[in-house]
Enzyme design. Structure first.
Site, PDB file in Angstrom:
ATOM      1  N   ARG A  35       0.868  -1.193   0.000  1.00  0.00           N
ATOM      2  CA  ARG A  35       0.000   0.000   0.000  1.00  0.00           C
ATOM      3  C   ARG A  35       0.897   1.233   0.000  1.00  0.00           C
ATOM      4  O   ARG A  35       1.911   1.245   0.690  1.00  0.00           O
ATOM      5  CB  ARG A  35      -0.816   0.066   1.295  1.00  0.00           C
ATOM      6  CG  ARG A  35      -2.059  -0.727   1.290  1.00  0.00           C
ATOM      7  CD  ARG A  35      -2.959  -0.312   2.454  1.00  0.00           C
ATOM      8  NE  ARG A  35      -4.138  -1.138   2.430  1.00  0.00           N
ATOM      9  CZ  ARG A  35      -4.256  -2.254   3.126  1.00  0.00           C
ATOM     10  NH1 ARG A  35      -3.296  -2.654   3.921  1.00  0.00           N
ATOM     11  NH2 ARG A  35      -5.355  -2.962   3.025  1.00  0.00           N
ATOM     12  N   GLY A  39       0.252   2.065   7.691  1.00  0.00           N
ATOM     13  CA  GLY A  39      -0.842   1.929   8.666  1.00  0.00           C
ATOM     14  C   GLY A  39      -1.559   0.598   8.559  1.00  0.00           C
ATOM     15  O   GLY A  39      -2.332   0.239   9.436  1.00  0.00           O
ATOM     16  N   CYS A  42      -5.393  -1.993   9.707  1.00  0.00           N
ATOM     17  CA  CYS A  42      -5.992  -1.256  10.822  1.00  0.00           C
ATOM     18  C   CYS A  42      -6.341   0.174  10.422  1.00  0.00           C
ATOM     19  O   CYS A  42      -7.478   0.615  10.547  1.00  0.00           O
ATOM     20  CB  CYS A  42      -5.025  -1.275  11.993  1.00  0.00           C
ATOM     21  SG  CYS A  42      -5.478  -0.197  13.333  1.00  0.00           S
ATOM     22  N   LYS A  51     -14.371   2.822  12.841  1.00  0.00           N
ATOM     23  CA  LYS A  51     -14.754   3.676  13.985  1.00  0.00           C
ATOM     24  C   LYS A  51     -15.177   5.072  13.519  1.00  0.00           C
ATOM     25  O   LYS A  51     -16.048   5.708  14.135  1.00  0.00           O
ATOM     26  CB  LYS A  51     -13.616   3.774  15.009  1.00  0.00           C
ATOM     27  CG  LYS A  51     -13.632   2.642  16.021  1.00  0.00           C
ATOM     28  CD  LYS A  51     -13.285   1.362  15.373  1.00  0.00           C
ATOM     29  CE  LYS A  51     -13.853   0.104  15.761  1.00  0.00           C
ATOM     30  NZ  LYS A  51     -13.428  -1.058  15.013  1.00  0.00           N
ATOM     31  N   VAL A 178     -17.316  -9.627  15.468  1.00  0.00           N
ATOM     32  CA  VAL A 178     -17.092  -8.204  15.751  1.00  0.00           C
ATOM     33  C   VAL A 178     -17.271  -7.352  14.490  1.00  0.00           C
ATOM     34  O   VAL A 178     -18.017  -6.360  14.489  1.00  0.00           O
ATOM     35  CB  VAL A 178     -15.660  -7.993  16.305  1.00  0.00           C
ATOM     36  CG1 VAL A 178     -15.408  -6.539  16.585  1.00  0.00           C
ATOM     37  CG2 VAL A 178     -15.428  -8.831  17.531  1.00  0.00           C
ATOM     38  N   ILE A 179     -16.607  -7.753  13.399  1.00  0.00           N
ATOM     39  CA  ILE A 179     -16.629  -6.922  12.185  1.00  0.00           C
ATOM     40  C   ILE A 179     -18.032  -6.871  11.601  1.00  0.00           C
ATOM     41  O   ILE A 179     -18.537  -5.798  11.237  1.00  0.00           O
ATOM     42  CB  ILE A 179     -15.581  -7.451  11.166  1.00  0.00           C
ATOM     43  CG1 ILE A 179     -14.175  -7.195  11.709  1.00  0.00           C
ATOM     44  CG2 ILE A 179     -15.765  -6.787   9.805  1.00  0.00           C
ATOM     45  CD1 ILE A 179     -13.042  -7.750  10.861  1.00  0.00           C
ATOM     46  N   GLU A 198     -25.808 -16.218  11.019  1.00  0.00           N
ATOM     47  CA  GLU A 198     -24.681 -16.774  11.782  1.00  0.00           C
ATOM     48  C   GLU A 198     -24.810 -18.301  11.845  1.00  0.00           C
ATOM     49  O   GLU A 198     -25.881 -18.829  12.108  1.00  0.00           O
ATOM     50  CB  GLU A 198     -24.663 -16.155  13.197  1.00  0.00           C
ATOM     51  CG  GLU A 198     -23.721 -16.806  14.183  1.00  0.00           C
ATOM     52  CD  GLU A 198     -22.260 -16.882  13.741  1.00  0.00           C
ATOM     53  OE1 GLU A 198     -21.683 -15.849  13.377  1.00  0.00           O
ATOM     54  OE2 GLU A 198     -21.707 -18.014  13.765  1.00  0.00           O
ATOM     55  N   HIS A 439     -18.108   9.704  41.730  1.00  0.00           N
ATOM     56  CA  HIS A 439     -19.564   9.710  41.562  1.00  0.00           C
ATOM     57  C   HIS A 439     -20.004  11.027  40.919  1.00  0.00           C
ATOM     58  O   HIS A 439     -19.507  12.082  41.314  1.00  0.00           O
ATOM     59  CB  HIS A 439     -20.247   9.554  42.923  1.00  0.00           C
ATOM     60  CG  HIS A 439     -21.742   9.672  42.833  1.00  0.00           C
ATOM     61  ND1 HIS A 439     -22.531   8.615  42.437  1.00  0.00           N
ATOM     62  CD2 HIS A 439     -22.579  10.728  43.062  1.00  0.00           C
ATOM     63  CE1 HIS A 439     -23.799   8.999  42.434  1.00  0.00           C
ATOM     64  NE2 HIS A 439     -23.855  10.284  42.811  1.00  0.00           N
TER      65      HIS A 439
END
Ligand SMILES: Cc1cc2nc3c(=O)[nH]c(=O)nc-3n(C[C@H](O)[C@H](O)[C@H](O)COP(=O)(O)OP(=O)(O)OC[C@H]3O[C@@H](n4cnc5c(N)ncnc54)[C@H](O)[C@@H]3O)c2cc1C
Length: 460
Positions: A35, A39, A42, A51, A178-179, A198, A439
């Site tokens: 690439r 990076g 990820c 994200k 997760v993905i 699934e 608190h």
């Protein structure tokens, strides 16, 4: 004379961290990636873009709850192209950050596909490089369903599913890991009718069963459909859509799902092919991962390997920890090999799911203490309107030491961090229960769960 002390193949979180650590230890280092931007998975097509889009889509979804806060939005709309452009900016800024760190540390970044032609010899296109050591950090790639290649239009990998130009009306996701769940939530929030298929009879295999069940209930409430215990038999293009034939593994009933796109998220496999490993005789395990010892040495002297390409949790922070331990050993200052039992896992959905250590359903035969605390009883959770979920801690019944922690709830990933440290330091549930927590804070649920576990210890 070698050109470099270390050539790192792959500039993902394993490779680029290793390259920087090695340069800091005084080595002459090159880092190669096919690439153009460093990076790895990820940063370019994984953790960060997912994200970024989870965050954008969450802002959109939050608009619906603003009326409860007394805030009226008259009209609202989203522009997917701008959302994607923001995601690209986030990636590009971070790419530049790594490139800057390489430059500052004197790491030469070489863009191209690397091939290992012998111990200490790497080629990239026409360039032949001599090096003392080679570190393989080539990561992983999405696994496809047999006979169903990715076309990134109708049959998507995670990479394609994070770059769609329009919102698919109907999105079928194969794999409730997760993905699949993170990307499912992005498109569900943006208006897709999402169905997750699934193979086993639960979501998030590997996560504590009680947490996974509660999470599924919440995701269903948010509009995501689930077909569990279902095997995908065929995926066929039908004009501009796809037909997915699934079979219930108990009843044998066959169902056809129609979708505008299918995301196949059934796991990732190590990227070890095409590097020349077979002719070098580098030992792989049965699943194609590179076999390494505690110092990340492969079966061939001078060739090391870390991250997703070697056995262990396929996570970015684990790759970084491998890198640190591998380079410390190479520089003659070995420290303990990373303990994968202490590596936390986070699913960045809303609510988040975070886990470390022993799960209750994996504790068969062990004498354990379990303590739970619901966010329904937490003042901060009530104040911010984030009452979904709970904290669950598992301790040893004899010693009281923390063995595992599982959180479903807002900010679970950050809340888990004190429990990861507690686990590493061998803290007891009592230690955690006696630790002051501000608190009102979501973290008080961690303390309360530990109190609940300690109370069960007293009763027995
Ligand atoms: C959608 C998605 C979301 C994710 N979310 C998270 C998350 O939230 N948290 C988390 O911890 N993990 C997450 N992951 C997993 C994480 O991305 C990986 O665990 C991590 O990137 C592994 O790092 P690595 O350095 O081992 O390999 P990679 O990041 O895969 O990097 C390997 C690099 O090697 C290069 N390469 C391979 N072969 C060659 C060759 N022959 N020549 C030159 N270059 C080569 C590749 O181009 C790639 O850039 C996610 C993954 C995906 C796909």
């Amino acid at each position: 004379m070698s050109d470099f002390d270390l050539v790192v193949i792959g500039a993902g979180p394993g490779g680029y961290v290793a390259a920087l650590r090695a340069a800091a230890a005084g080595m002459r280092v090159a880092c190669i990636d096919e690439r153009a931007t460093p990076g790895g998975t990820c940063l370019n097509v994984g953790c960060i873009p997912s994200k970024a889009l989870l965050s954008s889509s969450e802002h959109w979804a939050e608009l619906k709850s603003l009326a409860d806060h007394g805030i009226e939005t008259v009209t609202a709309s989203f522009d997917l192209a701008r959302m994607m452009a923001r995601k690209e900016r986030v990636i590009s800024d971070l790419n530049k950050g790594i490139a800057f760190l390489f430059k500052k540390a004197g790491v030469e970044f070489i863009h191209g596909r690397a091939n290992i032609t012998g111990p200490g010899r790497v080629t990239v296109g026409e360039r032949e490089i001599a090096t003392h050591h080679i570190l393989i950090a080539t990561g992983s790639e999405p696994a496809a369903l047999p006979g169903v290649p990715f076309d990134e239009k109708r049959v998507l990998s995670s990479t394609g599913a994070l770059s769609l130009e329009s919102v698919p009306d109907r999105l079928v996701i194969v794999g409730a890991g997760v993905i699949g769940l993170e990307i499912g939530q992005i498109w569900s929030r943006l208006g897709s009718q999402v169905t997750v298929v699934e193979y086993v009879d639960r979501i998030l295999p590997g996560i504590d069963g009680e947490i996974a069940k509660a999470a599924q209930r919440i995701f269903s409430r948010h509009g995501i459909g689930f077909k569990l215990n279902a095997a995908v038999k065929t995926v066929a293009a039908a004009g501009a859509t796809a037909r997915i034939e699934i079979e219930n593994r108990s009843s044998g009933a066959v169902e056809i799902l129609e979708a505008d796109a299918v995301l196949v998220a059934i796991g990732r496999r190590p990227r070890t092919g095409g590097l020349g490993l077979e002719s070098l005789g580098v030992k792989l395990d049965a699943k194609g991962f590179i076999a390494v010892d505690a110092q990340f040495r492969t079966s061939i002297p001078g060739i090391l390997a870390i991250g997703d390409a070697v056995p262990g949790p396929m996570l970015a922070h684990r790759a970084e920890e491998d890198a640190a331990a591998c380079i410390a050993a190479l520089a003659g200052d070995p420290h303990d090999a990373p303990d994968y039992g202490l590596v936390p896992g986070v699913v960045y959905t809303a609510p988040e799911i975070a886990a470390v250590g022993l799960a209750e359903d994996a504790a068969a035969g062990r004498s354990i203490l379990v303590g739970k605390s619901s966010f329904l009883a937490n003042g901060r959770a009530r104040a911010i309107g984030a009452t979904d979920g709970f904290v669950k801690v598992i301790g040893c019944a004899e010693t009281g030491r923390l063995l595992g922690a599982h959180i479903l709830g807002h900010g679970a990933g950050e809340l888990l961090q004190e429990l990861v440290l507690a686990l590493r330091l061998g803290a007891t549930l009592h230690d955690l229960a006696m630790t002051s927590h501000a608190h009102p804070g979501m973290g008080e649920a961690v303390k309360d769960a530990c109190h609940a576990a300690v109370a069960t210890q007293r009763q027995t």
